[in-house]
Design a protein around this motif. Structure first.
Motif, PDB file in Angstrom:
ATOM      1  N   LEU A   1       0.821  -1.213   0.000  1.00 46.46           N
ATOM      2  CA  LEU A   1       0.000   0.000   0.000  1.00 46.46           C
ATOM      3  C   LEU A   1       0.858   1.267   0.000  1.00 46.46           C
ATOM      4  O   LEU A   1       0.534   2.236  -0.680  1.00 46.46           O
ATOM      5  CB  LEU A   1      -0.951   0.007   1.195  1.00 46.46           C
ATOM      6  CG  LEU A   1      -2.181  -0.877   1.056  1.00 46.46           C
ATOM      7  CD1 LEU A   1      -2.911  -0.991   2.384  1.00 46.46           C
ATOM      8  CD2 LEU A   1      -3.116  -0.345  -0.006  1.00 46.46           C
ATOM      9  N   ALA A   2       1.951   1.248   0.749  1.00 43.89           N
ATOM     10  CA  ALA A   2       2.846   2.408   0.773  1.00 43.89           C
ATOM     11  C   ALA A   2       3.442   2.656  -0.610  1.00 43.89           C
ATOM     12  O   ALA A   2       3.509   3.804  -1.064  1.00 43.89           O
ATOM     13  CB  ALA A   2       3.956   2.187   1.801  1.00 43.89           C
ATOM     14  N   GLU A   3       3.826   1.595  -1.298  1.00 41.11           N
ATOM     15  CA  GLU A   3       4.359   1.739  -2.654  1.00 41.11           C
ATOM     16  C   GLU A   3       3.283   2.263  -3.605  1.00 41.11           C
ATOM     17  O   GLU A   3       3.547   3.122  -4.437  1.00 41.11           O
ATOM     18  CB  GLU A   3       4.896   0.402  -3.170  1.00 41.11           C
ATOM     19  CG  GLU A   3       6.172  -0.040  -2.517  1.00 41.11           C
ATOM     20  CD  GLU A   3       6.588  -1.438  -2.938  1.00 41.11           C
ATOM     21  OE1 GLU A   3       5.968  -2.032  -3.844  1.00 41.11           O
ATOM     22  OE2 GLU A   3       7.555  -1.948  -2.346  1.00 41.11           O
TER      23      GLU A   3
ATOM     24  N   GLN B   1       6.176   3.744   4.632  1.00 40.12           N
ATOM     25  CA  GLN B   1       5.400   2.699   5.305  1.00 40.12           C
ATOM     26  C   GLN B   1       4.885   3.155   6.665  1.00 40.12           C
ATOM     27  O   GLN B   1       3.857   2.675   7.141  1.00 40.12           O
ATOM     28  CB  GLN B   1       6.250   1.444   5.478  1.00 40.12           C
ATOM     29  CG  GLN B   1       6.555   0.748   4.184  1.00 40.12           C
ATOM     30  CD  GLN B   1       7.360  -0.516   4.386  1.00 40.12           C
ATOM     31  OE1 GLN B   1       7.255  -1.164   5.427  1.00 40.12           O
ATOM     32  NE2 GLN B   1       8.171  -0.864   3.413  1.00 40.12           N
ATOM     33  N   SER B   2       5.562   4.104   7.279  1.00 38.45           N
ATOM     34  CA  SER B   2       5.147   4.585   8.604  1.00 38.45           C
ATOM     35  C   SER B   2       3.805   5.319   8.564  1.00 38.45           C
ATOM     36  O   SER B   2       3.172   5.509   9.603  1.00 38.45           O
ATOM     37  CB  SER B   2       6.219   5.506   9.186  1.00 38.45           C
ATOM     38  OG  SER B   2       6.407   6.630   8.341  1.00 38.45           O
ATOM     39  N   ARG B   3       3.351   5.710   7.374  1.00 39.47           N
ATOM     40  CA  ARG B   3       2.068   6.414   7.252  1.00 39.47           C
ATOM     41  C   ARG B   3       0.902   5.468   6.969  1.00 39.47           C
ATOM     42  O   ARG B   3      -0.218   5.912   6.776  1.00 39.47           O
ATOM     43  CB  ARG B   3       2.153   7.455   6.152  1.00 39.47           C
ATOM     44  CG  ARG B   3       3.070   8.595   6.501  1.00 39.47           C
ATOM     45  CD  ARG B   3       2.906   9.706   5.541  1.00 39.47           C
ATOM     46  NE  ARG B   3       3.770  10.808   5.874  1.00 39.47           N
ATOM     47  CZ  ARG B   3       3.908  11.869   5.122  1.00 39.47           C
ATOM     48  NH1 ARG B   3       3.238  11.965   3.993  1.00 39.47           N
ATOM     49  NH2 ARG B   3       4.708  12.833   5.475  1.00 39.47           N
TER      50      ARG B   3
ATOM     51  N   GLU C   1      -5.670   2.653   7.710  1.00 37.34           N
ATOM     52  CA  GLU C   1      -5.591   4.104   7.618  1.00 37.34           C
ATOM     53  C   GLU C   1      -4.340   4.483   6.838  1.00 37.34           C
ATOM     54  O   GLU C   1      -3.247   4.026   7.155  1.00 37.34           O
ATOM     55  CB  GLU C   1      -5.551   4.723   9.001  1.00 37.34           C
ATOM     56  CG  GLU C   1      -5.485   6.233   8.978  1.00 37.34           C
ATOM     57  CD  GLU C   1      -5.446   6.832  10.365  1.00 37.34           C
ATOM     58  OE1 GLU C   1      -6.229   7.758  10.607  1.00 37.34           O
ATOM     59  OE2 GLU C   1      -4.633   6.384  11.186  1.00 37.34           O
ATOM     60  N   VAL C   2      -4.529   5.348   5.837  1.00 35.95           N
ATOM     61  CA  VAL C   2      -3.420   5.863   5.045  1.00 35.95           C
ATOM     62  C   VAL C   2      -3.354   7.360   5.302  1.00 35.95           C
ATOM     63  O   VAL C   2      -4.249   8.100   4.919  1.00 35.95           O
ATOM     64  CB  VAL C   2      -3.629   5.586   3.537  1.00 35.95           C
ATOM     65  CG1 VAL C   2      -2.499   6.167   2.717  1.00 35.95           C
ATOM     66  CG2 VAL C   2      -3.769   4.087   3.284  1.00 35.95           C
TER      67      VAL C   2
END
Length: 73
Positions: free
Chosen positions: A44-46, A52-54, A69-70
């Motif tokens: 999802l971060a990519e 990735q911390s978000r 949650e993003v």
């Protein structure tokens, strides 16, 4: 932003697809020791182009259906 995700662990490929308002994510990792969850966060971060911390799992740590949650900013 909160999104619904359905995870398919132990897949042959890693893939992210959208179905309506939710995402279907296939990951290669097995659902053991949080490995599949970590792979979902990474994918999802990519996809969103953020660290990735978000990305964090709000509910569904031990199930295939998750609420994530993003935090974009």
């Amino acid at each position: 932003m909160k999104i619904q995700v359905k995870v398919k662990p132990s897949s042959k490929t890693e893939e992210l697809s959208r179905e309506g308002d939710s995402f279907i994510i296939k990951v290669k990792e097995p659902p053991k020791e949080g490995k599949a969850n970590q792979a979902v966060i990474k994918l999802l971060a990519e996809h969103f182009g953020i660290p990735q911390s978000r990305v964090r799992i709000l509910s569904g740590f031990r199930t295939r259906n998750k609420l994530i949650e993003v935090a974009e900013e």
